[in-house]
Motif scaffolding. Structure first.
Motif, PDB file in Angstrom:
ATOM      1  N   CYS A  16      40.779  50.643  49.691  1.00 53.29           N
ATOM      2  CA  CYS A  16      39.914  51.593  48.992  1.00 53.29           C
ATOM      3  C   CYS A  16      38.868  50.861  48.181  1.00 53.29           C
ATOM      4  O   CYS A  16      38.860  49.625  48.110  1.00 53.29           O
ATOM      5  CB  CYS A  16      40.754  52.491  48.081  1.00 53.29           C
ATOM      6  SG  CYS A  16      41.518  51.581  46.702  1.00 53.29           S
TER       7      CYS A  16
ATOM      8  N   ARG B  59      35.195  47.843  42.341  1.00 44.86           N
ATOM      9  CA  ARG B  59      35.955  46.776  43.005  1.00 44.86           C
ATOM     10  C   ARG B  59      36.425  47.243  44.375  1.00 44.86           C
ATOM     11  O   ARG B  59      37.022  48.309  44.507  1.00 44.86           O
ATOM     12  CB  ARG B  59      37.160  46.372  42.151  1.00 44.86           C
ATOM     13  CG  ARG B  59      37.975  45.225  42.758  1.00 44.86           C
ATOM     14  CD  ARG B  59      39.156  44.887  41.878  1.00 44.86           C
ATOM     15  NE  ARG B  59      39.955  43.813  42.452  1.00 44.86           N
ATOM     16  CZ  ARG B  59      41.111  43.386  41.955  1.00 44.86           C
ATOM     17  NH1 ARG B  59      41.595  43.948  40.849  1.00 44.86           N
ATOM     18  NH2 ARG B  59      41.770  42.407  42.546  1.00 44.86           N
ATOM     19  N   ARG B  60      36.148  46.446  45.378  1.00 43.98           N
ATOM     20  CA  ARG B  60      36.639  46.737  46.722  1.00 43.98           C
ATOM     21  C   ARG B  60      38.067  46.203  46.845  1.00 43.98           C
ATOM     22  O   ARG B  60      38.324  45.038  46.596  1.00 43.98           O
ATOM     23  CB  ARG B  60      35.743  46.092  47.784  1.00 43.98           C
ATOM     24  CG  ARG B  60      36.281  46.226  49.203  1.00 43.98           C
ATOM     25  CD  ARG B  60      35.244  45.855  50.241  1.00 43.98           C
ATOM     26  NE  ARG B  60      34.552  44.610  49.945  1.00 43.98           N
ATOM     27  CZ  ARG B  60      35.040  43.390  50.244  1.00 43.98           C
ATOM     28  NH1 ARG B  60      36.225  43.248  50.807  1.00 43.98           N
ATOM     29  NH2 ARG B  60      34.332  42.319  49.941  1.00 43.98           N
ATOM     30  N   GLN B  61      38.996  47.090  47.213  1.00 50.79           N
ATOM     31  CA  GLN B  61      40.392  46.726  47.388  1.00 50.79           C
ATOM     32  C   GLN B  61      40.708  46.619  48.878  1.00 50.79           C
ATOM     33  O   GLN B  61      39.817  46.744  49.721  1.00 50.79           O
ATOM     34  CB  GLN B  61      41.285  47.800  46.737  1.00 50.79           C
ATOM     35  CG  GLN B  61      40.854  48.232  45.356  1.00 50.79           C
ATOM     36  CD  GLN B  61      41.389  47.338  44.254  1.00 50.79           C
ATOM     37  OE1 GLN B  61      41.848  46.230  44.496  1.00 50.79           O
ATOM     38  NE2 GLN B  61      41.317  47.827  43.022  1.00 50.79           N
ATOM     39  N   THR B  62      41.984  46.421  49.203  1.00 46.59           N
ATOM     40  CA  THR B  62      42.383  46.277  50.604  1.00 46.59           C
ATOM     41  C   THR B  62      42.217  47.573  51.385  1.00 46.59           C
ATOM     42  O   THR B  62      41.886  47.556  52.574  1.00 46.59           O
ATOM     43  CB  THR B  62      43.847  45.802  50.697  1.00 46.59           C
ATOM     44  OG1 THR B  62      43.979  44.586  49.952  1.00 46.59           O
ATOM     45  CG2 THR B  62      44.247  45.534  52.138  1.00 46.59           C
TER      46      THR B  62
ATOM     47  N   THR C 106      39.406  56.229  49.154  1.00 46.15           N
ATOM     48  CA  THR C 106      39.925  55.642  50.385  1.00 46.15           C
ATOM     49  C   THR C 106      39.202  56.237  51.588  1.00 46.15           C
ATOM     50  O   THR C 106      39.284  57.447  51.824  1.00 46.15           O
ATOM     51  CB  THR C 106      41.441  55.906  50.519  1.00 46.15           C
ATOM     52  OG1 THR C 106      42.115  55.334  49.399  1.00 46.15           O
ATOM     53  CG2 THR C 106      41.985  55.302  51.805  1.00 46.15           C
TER      54      THR C 106
ATOM     55  N   LYS D 151      41.664  42.928  53.785  1.00 42.41           N
ATOM     56  CA  LYS D 151      41.646  42.226  52.508  1.00 42.41           C
ATOM     57  C   LYS D 151      40.297  41.590  52.220  1.00 42.41           C
ATOM     58  O   LYS D 151      39.836  41.557  51.086  1.00 42.41           O
ATOM     59  CB  LYS D 151      42.745  41.164  52.491  1.00 42.41           C
ATOM     60  CG  LYS D 151      42.949  40.517  51.138  1.00 42.41           C
ATOM     61  CD  LYS D 151      44.161  39.596  51.154  1.00 42.41           C
ATOM     62  CE  LYS D 151      44.399  38.981  49.763  1.00 42.41           C
ATOM     63  NZ  LYS D 151      45.604  38.108  49.763  1.00 42.41           N
TER      64      LYS D 151
ATOM     65  N   THR E 265      37.554  51.026  44.165  1.00 41.86           N
ATOM     66  CA  THR E 265      37.961  51.572  42.869  1.00 41.86           C
ATOM     67  C   THR E 265      36.783  51.627  41.903  1.00 41.86           C
ATOM     68  O   THR E 265      36.052  50.646  41.752  1.00 41.86           O
ATOM     69  CB  THR E 265      39.084  50.731  42.238  1.00 41.86           C
ATOM     70  OG1 THR E 265      40.196  50.680  43.135  1.00 41.86           O
ATOM     71  CG2 THR E 265      39.536  51.335  40.923  1.00 41.86           C
TER      72      THR E 265
ATOM     73  N   ASP F 172      40.181  55.779  42.812  1.00 42.52           N
ATOM     74  CA  ASP F 172      40.233  55.087  44.099  1.00 42.52           C
ATOM     75  C   ASP F 172      39.703  56.004  45.192  1.00 42.52           C
ATOM     76  O   ASP F 172      40.192  57.129  45.347  1.00 42.52           O
ATOM     77  CB  ASP F 172      41.669  54.684  44.455  1.00 42.52           C
ATOM     78  CG  ASP F 172      42.230  53.624  43.528  1.00 42.52           C
ATOM     79  OD1 ASP F 172      41.427  52.929  42.885  1.00 42.52           O
ATOM     80  OD2 ASP F 172      43.461  53.496  43.445  1.00 42.52           O
TER      81      ASP F 172
ATOM     82  N   ASP G 120      45.243  56.220  37.025  1.00 44.35           N
ATOM     83  CA  ASP G 120      44.734  55.956  38.366  1.00 44.35           C
ATOM     84  C   ASP G 120      44.750  57.252  39.170  1.00 44.35           C
ATOM     85  O   ASP G 120      45.800  57.906  39.269  1.00 44.35           O
ATOM     86  CB  ASP G 120      45.605  54.921  39.092  1.00 44.35           C
ATOM     87  CG  ASP G 120      45.339  53.510  38.604  1.00 44.35           C
ATOM     88  OD1 ASP G 120      44.234  53.264  38.094  1.00 44.35           O
ATOM     89  OD2 ASP G 120      46.234  52.663  38.739  1.00 44.35           O
TER      90      ASP G 120
ATOM     91  N   GLU H 179      31.595  50.285  49.357  1.00 44.10           N
ATOM     92  CA  GLU H 179      31.322  49.516  48.140  1.00 44.10           C
ATOM     93  C   GLU H 179      29.822  49.473  47.855  1.00 44.10           C
ATOM     94  O   GLU H 179      29.378  49.648  46.708  1.00 44.10           O
ATOM     95  CB  GLU H 179      31.866  48.103  48.299  1.00 44.10           C
ATOM     96  CG  GLU H 179      31.624  47.203  47.098  1.00 44.10           C
ATOM     97  CD  GLU H 179      32.057  45.773  47.356  1.00 44.10           C
ATOM     98  OE1 GLU H 179      32.342  45.060  46.368  1.00 44.10           O
ATOM     99  OE2 GLU H 179      32.117  45.355  48.536  1.00 44.10           O
TER     100      GLU H 179
END
Length: 420
Positions: free
Chosen positions: A125, A120-123, A139, A158, A127, A137, A84, A108
């Motif tokens: 960032c 994939r959209r994270q909280t 950010t 989220k 990825t 990632d 990562d 995204e």
């Protein structure tokens, strides 16, 4: 910036015990070829973003953060060949008036056609998942005006719908990386030896499982001091003991803080692992004494809280302290020669992973075998001959064997005839 002093550093391969930990570290850290590939991907990602209508002329800075920024990247939790890597994209212009979730969705969307396996959209960032198991990632951040260089607000949302919990979180990853580098200066002898071993291992094919590209002869070696090497081992230990855990685990940035805080050049590798671990244990015990959760902040930005999402309870931090005490106890027993060879191998495999320990011992066996074939001996700086005990290589020695690896007085052909 303060002037750094030059340190020689200790070569962990001179010490039979530290040697096995150094080999484990070589087996888990980001290989030089993937390090070069990551740099290329960092540039490609920025170029792609700047080529989209939404981000054209909107990126003020684009830089690595976390382990990638301090050259402490290791394989991802629960794996031996996935990595990562983290980048910050400092944005300006129209993004300053947007909400956290909207910024993440815009990022995204910009990667919708990017040539990776998955996005994939994270909280906090977005990825990018590559076919060779590298995860990148990105950010998004907004500059916090009037503060230290590159102190910024990062998005926290989220999704999929806006929430009252959506927010901007203060951070200064750039400043922390500068602080860490100041605290952990180059230890030349250690770095040179690791550089040499990296090139030898890659040329001999021992790391073929984890990479594809050849390493250029002039590739920079990335781990430059014993504190960072110890940090990688502690992160690996954490990954193993929490491998089956579904919740949050002690964050890497917090561990990096303690490595920087406890850094002491010219220290033996196993001693440095113990030193960092004890520092963490002491702070957890002190917090628990007052019924509080561990609170660790960025030393250059007090509003950047490294422990904002872990620990979630006093019990959770005490659990980690128990794991660290077991690590320290095992290391101290090894250093004092109080652990039988078979027990040592079982302990290493249980705490650092069977596959990487096996790979590390195979590397040691190969180097010892080459030295024998070439009529070479492996000497310490004081002229002692390094003799890896058979258990260090194979774990096959009985309890009656000497309980710890030793440095013997130099004698011709001491380990000829040994079964490796």
């Amino acid at each position: 910036m303060n002037t750094q002093f030059a340190f020689t550093g200790l070569n962990p391969f001179d010490d039979p015990l530290d040697r096995i930990f150094a080999e484990i570290a070589l087996s888990i850290q980001l290989p030089p070829s993937l390090h070069d590939k990551a740099k290329g991907r960092e540039k490609a990602v920025r170029t792609h973003l700047e080529g989209t209508a939404a981000f054209q002329d909107q990126i003020e800075h684009f830089y690595p953060q976390g382990s990638m920024a301090i050259d402490a990247t290791i394989s991802t939790r629960g794996t031996d060949d996935e990595y990562d890597l983290d980048l910050v994209s400092q944005l300006g212009g129209r993004f300053r008036s947007m909400k956290p979730l909207d910024i993440l969705k815009e990022l995204e969307k910009a990667f919708a056609d990017y040539p990776v396996q998955r996005i994939r959209r994270q909280t906090r960032c977005v990825t990018l998942y590559y076919a060779d198991k590298m995860h990148l990632d990105v950010t998004p951040a907004l500059r916090n005006s009037g503060t230290a260089e590159r102190e910024s607000f990062i998005t926290h949302a989220k999704g999929p719908q806006p929430s009252a919990d959506d927010s901007f979180v203060d951070m200064n990853a750039y400043g922390f990386a500068e602080w860490y580098r100041e605290r952990t200066p180059l230890e030349a002898r250690m770095a040179e030896e690791f550089h040499r071993r990296w090139r030898n291992l890659e040329r001999s094919g021992f790391r073929a499982e984890a990479e594809v590209d050849d390493v250029p002869d002039q590739a920079d070696f990335v781990v430059k001091n014993v504190a960072t090497l110890a940090l990688q081992l502690i992160k690996r230990f954490r990954n193993i003991v929490y491998a089956g855990y579904s919740g949050r685990i002690p964050p890497s940035v917090m561990l990096s803080f303690y490595a920087g805080r406890a850094a002491q050049p010219n220290t033996a590798l196993s001693v440095m692992v113990i030193r960092i671990s004890k520092w963490i244990i002491a702070d957890i015990e002190n917090a628990t004494l007052y019924g509080k959760r561990l609170h660790v902040t960025n030393p250059v930005c007090e509003d950047d809280v490294f422990t904002d999402r872990w620990p979630e309870s006093v019990d959770q931090q005490n659990e980690f302290a128990r794991h660290l005490r077991a690590l320290v106890d095992g290391l101290e027993k090894m250093r004092q020669g109080e652990m039988f060879p078979d027990d040592m191998m079982e302990w290493l495999r249980g705490n650092f992973g069977d596959r990487v320990v096996t790979r590390a011992t195979e590397n040691i066996a190969a180097e010892v075998g080459d030295a024998i074939q070439n009529s070479q001996q492996l000497y310490t700086r004081r002229g002692g001959l390094i003799i890896p005990k058979p258990a260090i290589i194979t774990g096959s020695v009985t309890a009656a064997t000497v309980t710890a690896p030793t440095v013997a007085a130099a004698k011709p052909h001491t380990f000829f005839g040994k079964k490796i």
